[in-house]
Write a protein that holds these residues in place. Sequence first.
Motif, short mmCIF file in Angstrom:
data_model
loop_
_atom_site.label_atom_id
_atom_site.label_comp_id
_atom_site.label_asym_id
_atom_site.label_seq_id
_atom_site.Cartn_x
_atom_site.Cartn_y
_atom_site.Cartn_z
N TRP A 22 -16.02 3.06 -20.60
CA TRP A 22 -17.58 3.93 -20.38
C TRP A 22 -16.95 5.38 -20.34
N HIS B 262 -13.86 -1.67 -16.97
CA HIS B 262 -14.94 -1.22 -17.65
C HIS B 262 -15.58 0.22 -17.50
N ASP B 263 -15.22 0.62 -16.18
CA ASP B 263 -15.62 1.88 -15.82
C ASP B 263 -14.85 3.01 -16.97
N ARG B 264 -13.63 2.85 -16.98
CA ARG B 264 -12.66 3.66 -17.63
C ARG B 264 -13.14 3.68 -19.34
#
Length: 185
Positions: free
Chosen positions: A7, A3-5
């Motif tokens: 974003w 999920h961070d990637r």
Amino acid sequence: MRHDRLWLLGGAFFALVVVAFGFLFFIRPKQQDTDTITAEAADAQLQVDKQRRELATLAKQHDNIAEFKAALAEDQAALPEADRASDFLRELQDAGELAGVTVSGVSVGSAVDLQTLLGFKAFALPVSLTVAGPTSKMNPFLDQLQVSQPRAVLISSVNFAPSASTSADKSNVTINLQAFYAPAS
């Protein structure tokens, strides 16, 4: 982490879109305006250089203004604004005296409009004159008419006849010519 990637990639993509949008809609038009202004400035500089050369030429011509004014006065005398037939007849008499011949018979016809032929308002005044005197003086008189006297004339015909007097050197010449004038527009 995924999920961070996502974003991070979405943020990078958004930043790239903002940079592309800024370049296409803000920076590129300003570059085109700059290029246009630079080209116009170069054209203006060419015009300035051309005008400077023309100004230099006119300055050189201004140094000769007295000669130009003299040529203008001469040309205006050659093509007066009115027929001035009486002045022209006096000029013919003076030319005859200078050449050593006698201008006796002078006939002036009606002016012929030359505007359609020349494109500007001008007239030809037909003149016929009889000249008597020594044969050797006739050519100088004709030269005086065509070259020296101020009025523009065109000799259309010359009829030579030996004089009936006892002297062999005398002759009578009938000259048909046109004297020109151009009224001011």
